[in-house]
Enzyme design. Structure first.
Site, short mmCIF file in Angstrom:
data_model
loop_
_atom_site.label_atom_id
_atom_site.label_comp_id
_atom_site.label_asym_id
_atom_site.label_seq_id
_atom_site.Cartn_x
_atom_site.Cartn_y
_atom_site.Cartn_z
N TYR A 99 -13.08 52.56 27.99
CA TYR A 99 -14.09 51.55 28.33
C TYR A 99 -14.12 51.29 29.84
CZ TYR A 99 -17.28 47.77 27.11
OH TYR A 99 -18.39 46.98 26.96
N LYS A 119 -17.80 43.42 31.91
CA LYS A 119 -17.96 42.46 30.81
C LYS A 119 -17.10 41.22 31.02
CE LYS A 119 -20.89 44.78 28.22
NZ LYS A 119 -22.31 44.33 28.07
#
Length: 260
Positions: free
Chosen positions: A161, A168
């Site tokens: 990720y 995020k």
């Protein structure tokens, strides 16, 4: 086919949906849910390449406003909100369901990301939501709700990720600050954190199929979330019944995030 519900709890409400790419998009699940519950919608598409995929979906939810929106293109975001102001004069909710990282930045180590990759990732994935909140604020004269989409990788290190996890995390922090600043105007702000979903955006994450199977096995429900699950949860938070809930990151993941 759009599901039908007897209670049109969003009848008369008007909202902007940003991020529909195809019928597997989280934003599409949100559009389906809000329309099924009575809301009137404005829908955007990224560019001319995406337009043929989005227009039939916009027609399906009877979107009254359909416009291009690339948040990196100067003036496009402002044009969308200006059109909403002229056509509707107000806005009740915004769904921000977009994120982007250059391939090299996403696939490489965070420590190796160059400045351009970092800035592009944060610009599209976080700053664009802040800017949308700024533009939506004067249209939410009777209060409203702003939503963005996040992921568990903001709180834990998720293999592959990478820089998107950093973006995020920044996005979730922005949600809290925006909720505090806009709360006095009756505007609520939330991040929605779905479990892994087989979307086009997720397809860019290496070994994503393995991540899906891990989520299915680890979640207490042993089920993967659907875009409609996400849409209905978001629609609930946009309702007056949730008027005193703000600044939250809501996990819609079958309990995946609670298990070690």
């Amino acid at each position: 086919m759009i599901p039908t519900y007897k209670a049109k709890i969003h009848e008369g409400n008007r909202g902007l949906i940003v991020g529909i790419a195809n019928d597997q998009s989280i934003a599409w699940g949100c559009a389906r849910a809000f329309r099924a519950l009575g809301a009137e919608l404005a829908v955007t598409y990224l560019n001319d390449k995406a337009k043929p995929h989005v227009l039939p979906l916009a027609e399906e939810v009877e979107a009254e406003i359909v416009m291009p929106l690339d948040v990196r293109a100067p003036g496009q975001m402002e044009a969308v909100f200006e059109t909403i102001a002229k056509r509707w004069g107000r806005l009740d909710f915004v769904i921000h369901s977009i994120a982007f990282a250059p391939k090299q930045a996403l696939e490489g180590r965070v420590v190796d990301v160059d400045r351009d990759g970092f800035l592009t990732t944060l610009d599209v994935s976080c700053w664009s939501f802040i800017r949308m909140a700024k533009l939506a604020e004067p249209l939410m004269t009777n209060g409203g709700a702003l939503f963005t989409m996040t992921y568990y990788g903001s709180q834990r290190v998720v293999t592959h990720y990478n820089i998107m996890g950093v973006a995020k995390a920044a996005l979730e922090s922005a949600v809290r600050y925006l909720a505090a600043e806009l709360g006095p105007s009756g505007i609520r702000v939330h991040a929605i954190s779905p479990g892994p979903l087989a979307t086009r955006a997720a397809s860019g994450i290496p070994e994503f199929d393995e991540l899906l199977e891990k989520a299915r096995g680890k979640a207490p429900t042993h089920k993967l979330v659907s875009i409609d699950d996400v849409g209905l949860a978001t629609a609930f938070l946009a309702h007056d019944a949730a008027r005193l809930i703000t600044g939250e990151t809501l996990y819609v993941d079958g309990g995946y995030n609670i298990v070690d």
